[in-house]
Design a protein around this motif. Structure first.
Motif, PDB file in Angstrom:
ATOM      1  N   ASN A  87      54.803 -24.254  60.661  1.00  0.00           N
ATOM      2  CA  ASN A  87      54.524 -23.118  61.535  1.00  0.00           C
ATOM      3  C   ASN A  87      54.612 -23.471  63.020  1.00  0.00           C
ATOM      4  O   ASN A  87      54.296 -22.642  63.867  1.00  0.00           O
ATOM      5  CB  ASN A  87      53.148 -22.530  61.215  1.00  0.00           C
ATOM      6  CG  ASN A  87      53.123 -21.913  59.843  1.00  0.00           C
ATOM      7  OD1 ASN A  87      53.827 -20.949  59.574  1.00  0.00           O
ATOM      8  ND2 ASN A  87      52.332 -22.483  58.941  1.00  0.00           N
ATOM      9  N   ASN A  88      55.002 -24.708  63.308  1.00  0.00           N
ATOM     10  CA  ASN A  88      55.189 -25.184  64.678  1.00  0.00           C
ATOM     11  C   ASN A  88      53.957 -24.924  65.550  1.00  0.00           C
ATOM     12  O   ASN A  88      54.050 -24.422  66.662  1.00  0.00           O
ATOM     13  CB  ASN A  88      56.440 -24.567  65.318  1.00  0.00           C
ATOM     14  CG  ASN A  88      56.869 -25.329  66.551  1.00  0.00           C
ATOM     15  OD1 ASN A  88      56.638 -26.522  66.670  1.00  0.00           O
ATOM     16  ND2 ASN A  88      57.486 -24.631  67.483  1.00  0.00           N
ATOM     17  N   ARG A  89      52.800 -25.284  65.003  1.00  0.00           N
ATOM     18  CA  ARG A  89      51.561 -25.126  65.753  1.00  0.00           C
ATOM     19  C   ARG A  89      50.695 -26.357  65.555  1.00  0.00           C
ATOM     20  O   ARG A  89      50.931 -27.159  64.644  1.00  0.00           O
ATOM     21  CB  ARG A  89      50.825 -23.868  65.330  1.00  0.00           C
ATOM     22  CG  ARG A  89      50.251 -23.936  63.944  1.00  0.00           C
ATOM     23  CD  ARG A  89      49.371 -22.726  63.629  1.00  0.00           C
ATOM     24  NE  ARG A  89      48.844 -22.894  62.293  1.00  0.00           N
ATOM     25  CZ  ARG A  89      49.062 -22.065  61.290  1.00  0.00           C
ATOM     26  NH1 ARG A  89      49.809 -20.996  61.460  1.00  0.00           N
ATOM     27  NH2 ARG A  89      48.530 -22.304  60.112  1.00  0.00           N
ATOM     28  N   GLU A  91      46.441 -27.814  65.849  1.00  0.00           N
ATOM     29  CA  GLU A  91      45.016 -27.564  66.083  1.00  0.00           C
ATOM     30  C   GLU A  91      44.440 -28.717  66.881  1.00  0.00           C
ATOM     31  O   GLU A  91      44.470 -29.873  66.453  1.00  0.00           O
ATOM     32  CB  GLU A  91      44.246 -27.408  64.770  1.00  0.00           C
ATOM     33  CG  GLU A  91      42.778 -27.133  65.010  1.00  0.00           C
ATOM     34  CD  GLU A  91      41.968 -26.941  63.746  1.00  0.00           C
ATOM     35  OE1 GLU A  91      40.764 -26.655  63.872  1.00  0.00           O
ATOM     36  OE2 GLU A  91      42.528 -27.086  62.637  1.00  0.00           O
ATOM     37  N   LEU A 123      55.453 -27.605  70.518  1.00  0.00           N
ATOM     38  CA  LEU A 123      54.724 -26.694  69.650  1.00  0.00           C
ATOM     39  C   LEU A 123      54.768 -25.281  70.221  1.00  0.00           C
ATOM     40  O   LEU A 123      54.762 -25.091  71.434  1.00  0.00           O
ATOM     41  CB  LEU A 123      53.271 -27.153  69.500  1.00  0.00           C
ATOM     42  CG  LEU A 123      53.081 -28.504  68.804  1.00  0.00           C
ATOM     43  CD1 LEU A 123      51.622 -28.940  68.870  1.00  0.00           C
ATOM     44  CD2 LEU A 123      53.558 -28.436  67.360  1.00  0.00           C
ATOM     45  N   ASN A 124      54.796 -24.297  69.355  1.00  0.00           N
ATOM     46  CA  ASN A 124      54.786 -22.900  69.788  1.00  0.00           C
ATOM     47  C   ASN A 124      53.370 -22.437  70.113  1.00  0.00           C
ATOM     48  O   ASN A 124      53.176 -21.608  70.989  1.00  0.00           O
ATOM     49  CB  ASN A 124      55.364 -21.995  68.708  1.00  0.00           C
ATOM     50  CG  ASN A 124      55.382 -20.552  69.134  1.00  0.00           C
ATOM     51  OD1 ASN A 124      56.008 -20.212  70.132  1.00  0.00           O
ATOM     52  ND2 ASN A 124      54.666 -19.701  68.425  1.00  0.00           N
ATOM     53  N   LYS A 125      52.382 -22.991  69.409  1.00  0.00           N
ATOM     54  CA  LYS A 125      50.999 -22.587  69.628  1.00  0.00           C
ATOM     55  C   LYS A 125      50.077 -23.778  69.440  1.00  0.00           C
ATOM     56  O   LYS A 125      50.297 -24.613  68.571  1.00  0.00           O
ATOM     57  CB  LYS A 125      50.590 -21.484  68.638  1.00  0.00           C
ATOM     58  CG  LYS A 125      49.164 -21.017  68.825  1.00  0.00           C
ATOM     59  CD  LYS A 125      48.808 -19.876  67.889  1.00  0.00           C
ATOM     60  CE  LYS A 125      47.378 -19.429  68.206  1.00  0.00           C
ATOM     61  NZ  LYS A 125      47.019 -18.215  67.482  1.00  0.00           N
ATOM     62  N   ILE A 126      49.054 -23.817  70.284  1.00  0.00           N
ATOM     63  CA  ILE A 126      47.966 -24.779  70.116  1.00  0.00           C
ATOM     64  C   ILE A 126      46.677 -23.972  70.096  1.00  0.00           C
ATOM     65  O   ILE A 126      46.472 -23.087  70.928  1.00  0.00           O
ATOM     66  CB  ILE A 126      47.948 -25.828  71.241  1.00  0.00           C
ATOM     67  CG1 ILE A 126      49.246 -26.665  71.184  1.00  0.00           C
ATOM     68  CG2 ILE A 126      46.705 -26.723  71.114  1.00  0.00           C
ATOM     69  CD1 ILE A 126      49.390 -27.676  72.293  1.00  0.00           C
ATOM     70  N   TYR A 127      45.847 -24.260  69.107  1.00  0.00           N
ATOM     71  CA  TYR A 127      44.577 -23.548  68.992  1.00  0.00           C
ATOM     72  C   TYR A 127      43.459 -24.547  68.739  1.00  0.00           C
ATOM     73  O   TYR A 127      43.708 -25.719  68.429  1.00  0.00           O
ATOM     74  CB  TYR A 127      44.631 -22.480  67.889  1.00  0.00           C
ATOM     75  CG  TYR A 127      44.683 -23.040  66.489  1.00  0.00           C
ATOM     76  CD1 TYR A 127      43.538 -23.103  65.709  1.00  0.00           C
ATOM     77  CD2 TYR A 127      45.873 -23.514  65.949  1.00  0.00           C
ATOM     78  CE1 TYR A 127      43.577 -23.610  64.422  1.00  0.00           C
ATOM     79  CE2 TYR A 127      45.922 -24.020  64.669  1.00  0.00           C
ATOM     80  CZ  TYR A 127      44.775 -24.068  63.907  1.00  0.00           C
ATOM     81  OH  TYR A 127      44.813 -24.580  62.640  1.00  0.00           O
ATOM     82  N   GLY A 169      43.163 -19.982  71.498  1.00  0.00           N
ATOM     83  CA  GLY A 169      44.541 -20.428  71.355  1.00  0.00           C
ATOM     84  C   GLY A 169      45.384 -20.162  72.586  1.00  0.00           C
ATOM     85  O   GLY A 169      44.979 -19.439  73.505  1.00  0.00           O
ATOM     86  N   LEU A 171      49.809 -19.802  73.474  1.00  0.00           N
ATOM     87  CA  LEU A 171      51.213 -19.878  73.092  1.00  0.00           C
ATOM     88  C   LEU A 171      51.976 -20.700  74.114  1.00  0.00           C
ATOM     89  O   LEU A 171      51.617 -20.736  75.295  1.00  0.00           O
ATOM     90  CB  LEU A 171      51.832 -18.477  73.007  1.00  0.00           C
ATOM     91  CG  LEU A 171      51.218 -17.535  71.987  1.00  0.00           C
ATOM     92  CD1 LEU A 171      51.873 -16.162  72.075  1.00  0.00           C
ATOM     93  CD2 LEU A 171      51.335 -18.105  70.583  1.00  0.00           C
ATOM     94  N   ARG A 172      53.028 -21.318  73.652  1.00  0.00           N
ATOM     95  CA  ARG A 172      53.880 -22.117  74.537  1.00  0.00           C
ATOM     96  C   ARG A 172      54.348 -21.301  75.739  1.00  0.00           C
ATOM     97  O   ARG A 172      54.346 -21.775  76.862  1.00  0.00           O
ATOM     98  CB  ARG A 172      55.076 -22.641  73.745  1.00  0.00           C
ATOM     99  CG  ARG A 172      56.083 -23.423  74.544  1.00  0.00           C
ATOM    100  CD  ARG A 172      57.230 -23.894  73.630  1.00  0.00           C
ATOM    101  NE  ARG A 172      58.308 -24.410  74.419  1.00  0.00           N
ATOM    102  CZ  ARG A 172      58.305 -25.593  75.020  1.00  0.00           C
ATOM    103  NH1 ARG A 172      57.256 -26.372  74.911  1.00  0.00           N
ATOM    104  NH2 ARG A 172      59.334 -25.998  75.727  1.00  0.00           N
TER     105      ARG A 172
END
Length: 180
Positions: A87-89, A91, A123-127, A169, A171-172
């Motif tokens: 999912n290109n994310r 944590e 990464l597309n998202k970091i949360y 979170g 988004l990139r």
């Protein structure tokens, strides 16, 4: 990989870090702010923990650093990104030893790791998630620019009670550290 900030050096973990990790993470006040640190911390188990996370890092599932004071090898905490490649994310997770709470080290380290998550690993998202009762942790998330996304009610059962998790979170495309 080594990251340096104004006051910190984030470096790879080694088995030699096990005693210091047990010392800091073994504090109940630290353990109760996380969903996974055991309490009491079993003597000798930090070595197994380190070997486990290094194996995950070698498989590309985890990026983990010992947070140390610049110019020393003194560990003040740990920080990581669990990578979900499908999912290109990632944590973001971290803990800081109690003697270092309130110093801004968590925010400084989280900013550095957020940057590599977006810049190096694309990464597309970091949360990140924190107990709603752990103001210090979710304040770090806010300070580094993560946005509150919601609360997971009674999501974690720990030490005989249920805890709500605040989820933050980014988004990139919203990360200002990336030049387009």
């Amino acid at each position: 990989m080594i990251l340096e900030t104004k006051r910190l050096r984030l470096r790879p973990l080694s088995v030699g870090d096990s005693e210091r990790i047990e010392e800091l993470a073994g504090d109940y006040d630290v353990a109760k702010t996380t969903s996974t640190i055991p309490h009491p911390y079993p003597k000798g188990s930090a070595k197994d923990f380190i070997l486990h996370v290094l194996e995950a890092a070698n498989k590309g599932k985890l990026v983990i650093f010992a947070i140390t004071l610049r110019g020393t090898h003194e560990i003040v905490g740990l920080i990581n990104i669990h990578v979900n490649q499908a999912n290109n994310r990632g944590e973001l997770g971290y803990w800081i030893g109690k003697p270092f709470w309130g110093t801004g080290y968590g925010t400084e380290a989280a900013n550095a790791v957020l940057a590599i998550g977006f810049k190096k690993f694309k990464l597309n998202k970091i949360y990140a998630q924190a107990f709603t009762s752990n103001r210090g942790s979710w304040r770090i998330m806010e300070k580094i620019g993560l946005t509150y996304e919601g609360t997971l009610k009674q999501h974690i059962y720990r030490f005989g009670e249920y805890f709500d998790l605040a989820v933050y979170g980014m988004l990139r495309e919203d990360y200002v550290g990336i030049t387009k």
